[in-house]
Design a protein around this motif. Structure first.
Motif, mmCIF file in Angstrom:
data_model
loop_
_atom_site.group_PDB
_atom_site.id
_atom_site.type_symbol
_atom_site.label_atom_id
_atom_site.label_comp_id
_atom_site.label_asym_id
_atom_site.label_seq_id
_atom_site.Cartn_x
_atom_site.Cartn_y
_atom_site.Cartn_z
ATOM 1 N N LYS A 184 -4.859 -15.183 -32.758
ATOM 2 C CA LYS A 184 -3.282 -15.299 -32.829
ATOM 3 C C LYS A 184 -2.607 -14.260 -32.060
ATOM 4 C CE LYS A 184 -0.144 -13.601 -36.067
ATOM 5 N NZ LYS A 184 0.106 -13.734 -37.776
ATOM 6 N N GLU A 212 0.236 -13.743 -28.790
ATOM 7 C CA GLU A 212 1.148 -13.096 -28.602
ATOM 8 C C GLU A 212 1.574 -11.780 -26.970
ATOM 9 O OE1 GLU A 212 0.872 -10.109 -32.306
ATOM 10 O OE2 GLU A 212 0.941 -12.690 -33.012
ATOM 11 N N SER A 222 1.013 -21.172 -34.031
ATOM 12 C CA SER A 222 1.880 -21.394 -33.097
ATOM 13 C C SER A 222 2.247 -22.101 -32.622
ATOM 14 C CB SER A 222 0.655 -20.998 -31.861
ATOM 15 O OG SER A 222 0.102 -21.907 -31.230
#
Length: 409
Positions: free
Chosen positions: A296, A300, A326
């Motif tokens: 994750k 990002e 996502s």
């Protein structure tokens, strides 16, 4: 009984047989283990093997232990003594010291840590007990303290993974070029409408048709010029960053034999494939949940991430979870290519489902190879310090049903 002890016993038995053919002499030489148990087999004695496992925290470790225990059985001429350290190095050292006191013939050691083994390995050497390390090495200046290290060839796996990725990316480019070619050859809706309009005008008025043809020609030229300008603009805007293959790695425990070797493998890949770039690396602690958090974070920080290497199937599954949440896709024809190391049943199932692109096997079936090495040592045949088991990989081009059905871990 150690190897030296067995040799002395054999010599003594031969001398006794020369003097007397009595059954007492025979009982000293044949038909007993080091504990004096009667044997119901063809072997004159059992080779006693102490097996020290670092822990049983995974199905891979369970399969690894089962391979040793299934191999070192009485019907094969062995007696196994097993100890699970439970991820506690102090206990593991005590377990190995216990093997030495028992007088086992060989020790198979899967060390929890690379450091802190010199003293106990020195004790084993003094007792003439060969030690075979498995899966992890030890940090020592005296390599004579162990006979060899048996495990997966992580370096070879990395070379295979790099070659696999390179071929996969080339195939993707070929598919993309074919789609673009097909799209360019197909008439657009605007061109079709212009053609229909031209045909109508020609049928109604020849003079208007001429004017219309000129108008259409001007439109086409203008459209072509605009398209060319846009293409040139796009080409100018395309930077080296746009064509770079961005890669991330979810690593094993930092400092472990596997992690260090794979880190060298990544560096070799980047040197060979100049358009590849490693943009992020972080340990996932061999945990699905932790790997999901790491992935994750990668997404990002690097929205254009193209490839992720997960150094275990468990961590690969965590990465897949994060990618799905996502909104991106992974696997074959997905946004992100996921490459894993493990070859577990769960990993191969993920390949079959199209979520995982490929998993490279880390074979836990080390028992037969360890037995082969022991037999060589029994015959005083020298062996190389580094020993590896046979391994393969699994991707979507293969028939995986039978492999999954027979997988034990």
């Amino acid at each position: 009984m150690g190897r030296v002890g067995r040799f002395i016993l054999k010599v003594a038995a031969v001398l006794i047989l020369i003097v007397s053919a009595g059954t007492f002499a025979l009982s000293l030489f044949t038909g007993e283990t080091r504990n004096g148990d009667n044997l119901q087999s063809e072997f004159d004695y059992l080779i006693t093997v102490g097996i020290s496992q670092s822990g049983e925290e995974s199905s891979w470790k369970d399969a690894n232990t089962a391979s040793f225990m299934d191999t070192f059985v009485k019907s094969n001429g062995y007696e196994a003594v097993y100890a699970d350290a439970g991820s506690d190095q102090e206990k593991q050292i005590e377990d190995v010291e216990g093997f030495i006191k028992q007088g086992v013939d060989y020790i198979i050691l899967n060390p929890i840590s690379e450091i802190g083994w010199d003293d106990v390995l020195e004790d084993a050497k003094k007792a003439h007990i060969p030690v075979i390390l498995v899966n992890n090495g030890v940090d020592t200046d005296d390599s004579s303290l162990y006979s060899c290290m048996l495990g997966s060839d992580y370096g070879k796996q990395m070379k295979k993974a790099g070659k696999w990725l390179d071929e996969y990316l080339k195939e993707e480019e070929e598919k993309k070029a074919e789609k673009e070619k097909a799209a360019s050859e197909a008439p657009t809706q605007e061109e079709s409408e212009q053609t229909d309009s031209e045909d109508t005008e020609v049928n109604t008025d020849s003079s208007k048709a001429t004017d219309s043809s000129a108008s259409i020609f001007n439109k086409i030229m203008k459209s072509s010029s605009t398209a060319k300008d846009e293409a040139d603009s796009t080409e100018e805007e395309q930077t080296e960053e746009d064509i770079t293959i961005k890669i991330a790695a979810i690593q094993e425990s930092i400092g472990s034999e596997e992690q260090l070797t794979r880190a060298q493998g990544y560096q070799t890949m980047l040197e060979r494939y100049s358009d590849w770039e490693m943009v992020a690396q972080q340990t996932g602690d061999n945990s699905r949940e932790e790997a999901e958090k790491v992935m994750k974070l990668f997404l990002e920080q690097e929205p254009d991430l193209r490839v992720v290497f997960a150094e275990s199937d468990e961590m690969a599954l965590g990465a897949i979870d994060a990618i799905g949440k996502s909104g991106k896709t992974c696997g074959e024809d997905g946004d992100i290519i996921v490459i894993s190391f493990g070859g577990s049943k769960a990993g191969i199932e993920a390949v079959k489902e199209g979520k995982l692109n490929v998993t490279f096997e880390c074979n836990p079936g080390q028992g037969p190879k360890a037995a082969e090495l022991i037999q060589r040592l029994e015959s005083d045949i020298s062996i190389d310090k580094e020993q590896y088991v046979e391994e393969t990989y699994f991707d979507g081009t293969m028939d995986l049903d039978e492999i999954i059905e027979n997988r034990t871990y």
